[in-house]
Design a protein around this motif. Sequence first.
Motif, PDB file in Angstrom:
ATOM      1  N   PHE A  86      -6.979  -2.845  -0.375  1.00 24.76           N
ATOM      2  CA  PHE A  86      -6.450  -4.100   0.173  1.00 24.76           C
ATOM      3  C   PHE A  86      -7.195  -4.438   1.453  1.00 24.76           C
ATOM      4  O   PHE A  86      -7.604  -3.539   2.214  1.00 24.76           O
ATOM      5  CB  PHE A  86      -4.953  -3.975   0.501  1.00 24.76           C
ATOM      6  CG  PHE A  86      -4.071  -3.783  -0.698  1.00 24.76           C
ATOM      7  CD1 PHE A  86      -3.510  -4.867  -1.350  1.00 24.76           C
ATOM      8  CD2 PHE A  86      -3.795  -2.506  -1.186  1.00 24.76           C
ATOM      9  CE1 PHE A  86      -2.685  -4.694  -2.446  1.00 24.76           C
ATOM     10  CE2 PHE A  86      -2.967  -2.323  -2.275  1.00 24.76           C
ATOM     11  CZ  PHE A  86      -2.416  -3.416  -2.912  1.00 24.76           C
ATOM     12  N   ARG A 103       0.917   4.020  -3.020  1.00 26.42           N
ATOM     13  CA  ARG A 103       0.593   5.428  -2.723  1.00 26.42           C
ATOM     14  C   ARG A 103       1.701   6.352  -3.241  1.00 26.42           C
ATOM     15  O   ARG A 103       1.435   7.448  -3.740  1.00 26.42           O
ATOM     16  CB  ARG A 103       0.408   5.632  -1.219  1.00 26.42           C
ATOM     17  CG  ARG A 103      -0.900   5.057  -0.675  1.00 26.42           C
ATOM     18  CD  ARG A 103      -1.142   5.508   0.758  1.00 26.42           C
ATOM     19  NE  ARG A 103      -2.357   4.918   1.308  1.00 26.42           N
ATOM     20  CZ  ARG A 103      -2.385   4.044   2.299  1.00 26.42           C
ATOM     21  NH1 ARG A 103      -1.244   3.659   2.867  1.00 26.42           N
ATOM     22  NH2 ARG A 103      -3.527   3.567   2.741  1.00 26.42           N
ATOM     23  N   VAL A 128      -5.075   4.500  -2.499  1.00 26.95           N
ATOM     24  CA  VAL A 128      -5.025   3.144  -1.941  1.00 26.95           C
ATOM     25  C   VAL A 128      -5.740   3.131  -0.606  1.00 26.95           C
ATOM     26  O   VAL A 128      -5.439   3.930   0.282  1.00 26.95           O
ATOM     27  CB  VAL A 128      -3.575   2.660  -1.779  1.00 26.95           C
ATOM     28  CG1 VAL A 128      -3.555   1.227  -1.232  1.00 26.95           C
ATOM     29  CG2 VAL A 128      -2.836   2.722  -3.105  1.00 26.95           C
ATOM     30  N   ASP A 129      -6.688   2.177  -0.467  1.00 25.19           N
ATOM     31  CA  ASP A 129      -7.435   2.012   0.781  1.00 25.19           C
ATOM     32  C   ASP A 129      -6.898   0.772   1.491  1.00 25.19           C
ATOM     33  O   ASP A 129      -7.032  -0.348   0.997  1.00 25.19           O
ATOM     34  CB  ASP A 129      -8.923   1.855   0.487  1.00 25.19           C
ATOM     35  CG  ASP A 129      -9.742   1.696   1.764  1.00 25.19           C
ATOM     36  OD1 ASP A 129      -9.171   1.848   2.870  1.00 25.19           O
ATOM     37  OD2 ASP A 129     -10.946   1.394   1.659  1.00 25.19           O
ATOM     38  N   GLY A 130      -6.277   0.988   2.655  1.00 30.12           N
ATOM     39  CA  GLY A 130      -5.770  -0.135   3.444  1.00 30.12           C
ATOM     40  C   GLY A 130      -6.434  -0.238   4.789  1.00 30.12           C
ATOM     41  O   GLY A 130      -5.877  -0.864   5.703  1.00 30.12           O
ATOM     42  N   THR A 147       0.844  -1.209   0.000  1.00 28.65           N
ATOM     43  CA  THR A 147       0.000   0.000   0.000  1.00 28.65           C
ATOM     44  C   THR A 147       0.874   1.253   0.000  1.00 28.65           C
ATOM     45  O   THR A 147       0.592   2.236  -0.702  1.00 28.65           O
ATOM     46  CB  THR A 147      -0.939   0.013   1.217  1.00 28.65           C
ATOM     47  OG1 THR A 147      -0.164   0.037   2.431  1.00 28.65           O
ATOM     48  CG2 THR A 147      -1.831  -1.222   1.224  1.00 28.65           C
ATOM     49  N   ALA A 185      -0.605  -6.666  -6.360  1.00 29.36           N
ATOM     50  CA  ALA A 185      -0.629  -5.194  -6.269  1.00 29.36           C
ATOM     51  C   ALA A 185      -0.301  -4.564  -7.620  1.00 29.36           C
ATOM     52  O   ALA A 185      -0.969  -3.617  -8.064  1.00 29.36           O
ATOM     53  CB  ALA A 185       0.349  -4.731  -5.198  1.00 29.36           C
TER      54      ALA A 185
END
Length: 437
Positions: free
Chosen positions: A347, A303, A309-311, A299, A334
């Motif tokens: 993710f 970025r 990106v959503d983690g 992630t 990824a």
Amino acid sequence: MTMSSIRARITLGASLIVAVVLVIGAALFLWTLDRTLTSSLADTAERSAEALASGLDEDDGRIAEADDDDLVQLLDEDGTVLAANDEAAGLPAITDPDRDERTIEVDDDRYVVVTASAEDGVLALGVPLDEVEDSVAATRGLLFVAVPLLVLVVAGVTWTTVGRSLRPVETMRSDVSGIGASDLARRVEVPPGRDEIPRLARTMNAMLERLEASARQQRQFVSDASHELRSPIASMRQSAEVLQRHPSADLDLPATVLAETDRLDGLVSAMLVLARSDEHGLALRRQPVDVDDLVLAETTRLRAAGLEVDGSAIAPARIDADRRLLGQVVRNLADNAARHARTAVAFSVSEGDGRATITVDDDGDGIAAADRERVFGRFVRLDEGRARDAGGSGLGLAIVAEVVRAHGGRVGIDDSPLGGARFTVQLPVHPPETPAP
């Protein structure tokens, strides 16, 4: 070992077994015949002894009424000979007074001896066994001829039967010996029936099918790899030729060479991983691995590349796995998501029911249901968004599938809530135990 030698060994083994059984049977038969005839003669002798004892007339120790070939003695209670016929004269007591039946040998002649009560003692009668011995000898002679003949018959029948049974096997052996690497499409003929021979033929055909599929896959792999390797080499050659002809051209040759070299390095590394998997399976160096750390690292990397990106759904999860190969799985997923996403990638990591689950979502065009199995093949690129100039080699997802399978997990594709594709990897927290040998 040739079919002829197998045929000879089976025939010899069967013949030896039959010969041993027949010899033992013949010996038992002769023994039983001797006992039966002797017993029958003893019954007849008992009746003769009773008749002789009832009308016994002995004169000065001599018994005259008996047959010349028989042994006859009159014994007292102590076994003393009181009288005898001429054949038994001078012989000691041929039996005990209280004994019912016995077999004796006198001057190389065998007798069966029986007793009967007489007025002055016990009458002992010995009847020669000449007829019994003649009958047994005649039977022995017949068996001496019959047993070898039967063994020869069994050997001939076994030789013929085994030859007929092995003929389809020899045909299959001949067919298989003529199949080379260039004609793996050939198959052996399956004989009729449901026994071991047709099953062997079907097994051979299944093996040939696997060999043909493996050879076809290998040829396709070599062809695709050659095509992939030609592309970066051609790019570097083209840049060098342009600079050679036009030294003033605005081209950064070192940067081009480095980029294409990195591409070649990644391609060769991917092919080595798949080659090891095909040869003897991936050798896993298992150790405790924090899956969330691997995903968080990706992630951060994406970025930095400018993607959203959503983690937030990444939870702690630890499994026993090969850290390097598992890191390659997460990296490939990824990169795949980043390559096909429009703006966003998400993710998530979770652990439960003995499994760790990794999901990677993108907001790209997604993958049609018909292509969700095919996309894990080698050098497979879908038409939309998967051109070579997009940076993919077509091996990333194939490596994901092989590594996940080696860890005992599974990978699948679904529709993503973001609108694109969702890749889901499930891995066991602990590897399955290997059963003890």
